[in-house]
Design a protein around this motif. Sequence first.
Motif, mmCIF file in Angstrom:
data_model
loop_
_atom_site.group_PDB
_atom_site.id
_atom_site.type_symbol
_atom_site.label_atom_id
_atom_site.label_comp_id
_atom_site.label_asym_id
_atom_site.label_seq_id
_atom_site.Cartn_x
_atom_site.Cartn_y
_atom_site.Cartn_z
ATOM 1 N N ARG A 125 -4.893 2.857 -3.993
ATOM 2 C CA ARG A 125 -5.781 3.133 -2.855
ATOM 3 C C ARG A 125 -7.182 3.508 -3.327
ATOM 4 N NH1 ARG A 125 -1.120 6.599 0.256
ATOM 5 N NH2 ARG A 125 -0.293 4.954 1.602
ATOM 6 N N GLY A 126 -7.272 4.193 -4.471
ATOM 7 C CA GLY A 126 -8.575 4.566 -5.035
ATOM 8 C C GLY A 126 -9.362 3.347 -5.484
ATOM 9 N N ASP A 127 -8.666 2.338 -5.963
ATOM 10 C CA ASP A 127 -9.351 1.145 -6.473
ATOM 11 C C ASP A 127 -9.608 0.096 -5.391
ATOM 12 O OD1 ASP A 127 -9.421 2.198 -8.984
ATOM 13 O OD2 ASP A 127 -7.796 0.966 -9.799
ATOM 14 N N TYR A 128 -8.733 0.036 -4.363
ATOM 15 C CA TYR A 128 -8.828 -1.082 -3.420
ATOM 16 C C TYR A 128 -9.065 -0.688 -1.963
ATOM 17 C CZ TYR A 128 -6.910 -3.610 -7.359
ATOM 18 O OH TYR A 128 -6.706 -4.127 -8.594
ATOM 19 N N GLY A 129 -8.993 0.603 -1.638
ATOM 20 C CA GLY A 129 -9.103 0.992 -0.235
ATOM 21 C C GLY A 129 -10.390 1.727 0.074
ATOM 22 N N LEU A 130 -10.765 1.722 1.360
ATOM 23 C CA LEU A 130 -11.956 2.454 1.797
ATOM 24 C C LEU A 130 -11.649 3.460 2.896
ATOM 25 C CD1 LEU A 130 -14.588 -0.443 1.866
ATOM 26 C CD2 LEU A 130 -14.626 1.561 0.364
ATOM 27 N N ILE A 131 -10.749 3.103 3.830
ATOM 28 C CA ILE A 131 -10.492 3.984 4.974
ATOM 29 C C ILE A 131 -8.991 4.207 5.173
ATOM 30 C CG2 ILE A 131 -12.641 3.377 6.191
ATOM 31 C CD1 ILE A 131 -10.900 1.569 8.021
ATOM 32 N N VAL A 132 -8.662 5.328 5.827
ATOM 33 C CA VAL A 132 -7.259 5.751 5.931
ATOM 34 C C VAL A 132 -6.424 4.785 6.765
ATOM 35 C CG1 VAL A 132 -7.509 7.265 7.969
ATOM 36 C CG2 VAL A 132 -5.787 7.801 6.227
ATOM 37 N N ASP A 133 -7.027 4.117 7.748
ATOM 38 C CA ASP A 133 -6.262 3.199 8.596
ATOM 39 C C ASP A 133 -5.844 1.942 7.834
ATOM 40 O OD1 ASP A 133 -7.515 4.322 11.480
ATOM 41 O OD2 ASP A 133 -8.892 4.306 9.779
ATOM 42 N N LYS A 134 -6.641 1.570 6.845
ATOM 43 C CA LYS A 134 -6.349 0.360 6.072
ATOM 44 C C LYS A 134 -6.243 0.748 4.606
ATOM 45 C CE LYS A 134 -8.325 -2.745 9.438
ATOM 46 N NZ LYS A 134 -9.535 -3.376 9.933
ATOM 47 N N ASN A 135 -5.098 1.351 4.276
ATOM 48 C CA ASN A 135 -4.963 1.906 2.922
ATOM 49 C C ASN A 135 -4.006 1.120 2.027
ATOM 50 O OD1 ASN A 135 -2.638 2.731 4.135
ATOM 51 N ND2 ASN A 135 -2.953 4.919 3.823
ATOM 52 N N VAL A 136 -3.900 -0.182 2.297
ATOM 53 C CA VAL A 136 -3.364 -1.181 1.353
ATOM 54 C C VAL A 136 -1.847 -1.176 1.127
ATOM 55 C CG1 VAL A 136 -3.600 -2.179 -0.979
ATOM 56 C CG2 VAL A 136 -5.570 -1.064 0.102
ATOM 57 N N ILE A 137 -1.252 0.014 1.006
ATOM 58 C CA ILE A 137 0.152 0.057 0.578
ATOM 59 C C ILE A 137 0.891 1.226 1.220
ATOM 60 C CG2 ILE A 137 -0.505 1.347 -1.522
ATOM 61 C CD1 ILE A 137 1.829 -0.198 -2.959
ATOM 62 N N HIS A 138 2.163 1.016 1.480
ATOM 63 C CA HIS A 138 3.065 2.090 1.909
ATOM 64 C C HIS A 138 4.081 2.339 0.804
ATOM 65 C CE1 HIS A 138 6.180 4.352 4.015
ATOM 66 N NE2 HIS A 138 7.030 3.514 3.451
ATOM 67 N N GLY A 139 4.478 3.606 0.638
ATOM 68 C CA GLY A 139 5.569 3.934 -0.275
ATOM 69 C C GLY A 139 6.417 5.060 0.286
ATOM 70 N N SER A 140 7.733 4.985 0.110
ATOM 71 C CA SER A 140 8.639 6.041 0.588
ATOM 72 C C SER A 140 8.236 7.380 -0.030
ATOM 73 C CB SER A 140 10.080 5.731 0.183
ATOM 74 O OG SER A 140 10.453 4.448 0.620
ATOM 75 N N ASP A 141 8.384 8.452 0.777
ATOM 76 C CA ASP A 141 7.922 9.762 0.299
ATOM 77 C C ASP A 141 9.040 10.693 -0.171
ATOM 78 O OD1 ASP A 141 9.053 10.528 2.696
ATOM 79 O OD2 ASP A 141 7.151 11.035 3.665
ATOM 80 N N SER A 142 10.299 10.258 -0.104
ATOM 81 C CA SER A 142 11.427 11.098 -0.556
ATOM 82 C C SER A 142 12.656 10.203 -0.729
ATOM 83 C CB SER A 142 11.743 12.159 0.511
ATOM 84 O OG SER A 142 12.248 11.514 1.677
ATOM 85 N N PRO A 143 13.696 10.705 -1.411
ATOM 86 C CA PRO A 143 14.919 9.916 -1.551
ATOM 87 C C PRO A 143 15.522 9.550 -0.190
ATOM 88 C CG PRO A 143 14.939 11.728 -3.120
ATOM 89 C CD PRO A 143 13.741 11.940 -2.246
ATOM 90 N N GLU A 144 15.436 10.462 0.779
ATOM 91 C CA GLU A 144 15.986 10.191 2.116
ATOM 92 C C GLU A 144 15.199 9.068 2.793
ATOM 93 O OE1 GLU A 144 15.060 13.375 1.067
ATOM 94 O OE2 GLU A 144 17.132 13.709 0.424
#
Length: 149
Positions: free
Chosen positions: A103-122
Amino acid sequence: MIQQTFLMVKPDGVQRSIVGEIVSRFEKKGFQLVGAKLMHVSQDLAETHYGEHREKPFFKELVDFITSGPVFAMVWEGENVIANARQMMGKTNPQEALPGTIRGDYGLIVDKNVIHGSDSPESAQREIALFFSESEVVSYNKQLNSLLY
Ligand code: RTP
Ligand code: MG
């Protein structure tokens, strides 16, 4: 601990042709791709996936965005991959994400932040099951893993 996580290049990342670049970062780190597909996210799937944000002011915008074009959905496997992938993605708001992160290299704004990733094992377990059938997640041994672990 060896884990699996769900990562998804959002519609902005697909449109900007950085799917390969993103896949490459996780491959080079040493994680193993065990599931992947280009797909449209339905309204239902988007609302379920982002269910924890249902009451947030940005919910409609978020669902509209994630359903606006194809995403690249992935399952990745490896040591501590859930937290490690989040580190590689950087902070949610690309303005706060450090250079060197996706996100630091490819994104500019929070609405379009390039990638999603799971935040916990659940979340990882829930999201993998939402997006992938069991037969679409392919477990296999890589020779390379003996050099990593
Ligand atoms: P994600 O779920 O997409 O991986 O992102 P995250 O965990 O880093 O952030 P989360 O709090 O789960 O928020 C989900 C997505 O909602 C959008 N968002 N917009 N306008 C806003 O203030 C705002 N806050 C969050 C972002 O696109 C975020 O990725
Ligand atoms: Mg989240």
